[in-house]
Motif scaffolding. Structure first.
Motif, mmCIF file in Angstrom:
data_model
loop_
_atom_site.group_PDB
_atom_site.id
_atom_site.type_symbol
_atom_site.label_atom_id
_atom_site.label_comp_id
_atom_site.label_asym_id
_atom_site.label_seq_id
_atom_site.Cartn_x
_atom_site.Cartn_y
_atom_site.Cartn_z
ATOM 1 N N MET A 106 0.841 -1.191 0.000
ATOM 2 C CA MET A 106 0.000 0.000 0.000
ATOM 3 C C MET A 106 0.878 1.243 0.000
ATOM 4 O O MET A 106 2.034 1.210 0.424
ATOM 5 N N GLY A 119 -3.885 0.508 -2.706
ATOM 6 C CA GLY A 119 -3.134 -0.682 -3.054
ATOM 7 C C GLY A 119 -2.152 -0.407 -4.177
ATOM 8 O O GLY A 119 -2.371 0.466 -5.015
ATOM 9 N N PHE A 129 -7.827 1.304 -0.276
ATOM 10 C CA PHE A 129 -8.055 0.258 0.714
ATOM 11 C C PHE A 129 -8.682 0.811 1.988
ATOM 12 O O PHE A 129 -9.623 0.254 2.527
#
Length: 268
Positions: A106, A119, A129
């Motif tokens: 990430m 991500g 995310f």
């Protein structure tokens, strides 16, 4: 039997590796210049580099509260999350789940007045995310989960989380001898032991009770069981109840003989 029990140590100790890689983001190059300009303006936050004021180590609050209440990492493990947040946007990290496996890579982005974790796959951003809600200097929310800030020592292989939030402190043995567990993994006054490392991952065989490694270095440890009864730390030998395989690997353990009983000193 000790060799069989302690062979589980290398399976239990998993490295928590946090990568901080500055990625190059690919740009869109459609033929239409107006469309290109619109996309660049819309995606500008994806390449915005700035300081992150809430960087550091963040531990899911439910795990932290369980450790504070029950003092059992085995009991608290399932559902736990841990993440290291870099001190700048665009740097790479991972979410650690159950102290057993890492999630997708990430990057933290600043999107207007808010922060988002996106991500990363093959140097490209995929999707959001988590959104970040800053509650205070010591508490944030990532999506629906609340995290608390901790300050563990960064060891050779992993962050020393349990050393900081569970073991650290000065104790007195029932023989009156002083013992100290330090957050860097050093133990002082406990017989000939100079190093300790609590097990944080119990998703393997031979991990039926809370355990801590004691030895003279991180590569020379024997496993012991432990229990906290209020302010009293009890350390036990481990008894293997069953073996498996041609190498007679210990797959089921229980508390054996009580080895040490230590009373934690109150903070002044």
């Amino acid at each position: 039997m000790r060799e069989n029990i302690n062979s589980n140590y290398h399976m239990a100790m998993r490295s928590i590796i946090f990568l901080t890689i500055v990625g190059l983001l690919s740009s869109c190059t459609p033929n239409d210049k107006k469309q290109n300009r619109s996309i660049n303006l819309t995606d500008q936050f994806k390449s915005f580099d700035t300081i992150v004021s809430f960087s550091g180590c963040w531990l899911s609050e439910d795990y932290y509260n369980s450790i504070m209440q029950f003092k059992s990492p085995k009991r608290a493990q399932e559902g736990s999350q841990f993440v290291f947040i870099p001190n700048r946007t665009l740097q790479q990290t991972v979410m650690i789940y159950d102290f057993h496996e890492g999630g997708a890579f990430m990057k933290l982005l600043k999107h207007g007045d808010r922060y988002e974790f996106w991500g990363v796959q093959e140097d490209s951003l995929t999707q959001e995310f988590y959104s970040v809600e800053i509650i205070s200097t010591t508490k944030i929310k990532l999506g629906e989960k609340t995290f608390v800030k901790i300050n563990p020592v960064n060891g050779k292989y992993n962050y020393r989380i349990l050393e900081e939030i569970l073991f650290e402190g000065k104790y007195v043995g029932f023989d009156g001898k002083s013992i100290e567990f330090k957050p860097n993994g050093q133990v002082i006054g406990l017989d000939d032991f100079t190093y300790y490392e609590p097990i944080i991952d119990y998703f393997d065989a031979g991990m039926q009770v809370d355990q801590v490694g004691l030895g003279n270095s991180e590569n020379d440890l024997d496993l012991f069981g432990f229990k906290f009864n209020n302010d009293t730390l009890e350390i036990y030998t481990l008894s293997c109840l069953s073996f498996e395989g041609t190498d007679n690997k210990c797959v089921e353990v229980d508390y054996g003989e009580l080895k040490y009983k230590l009373l934690r000193k109150k903070h002044n």
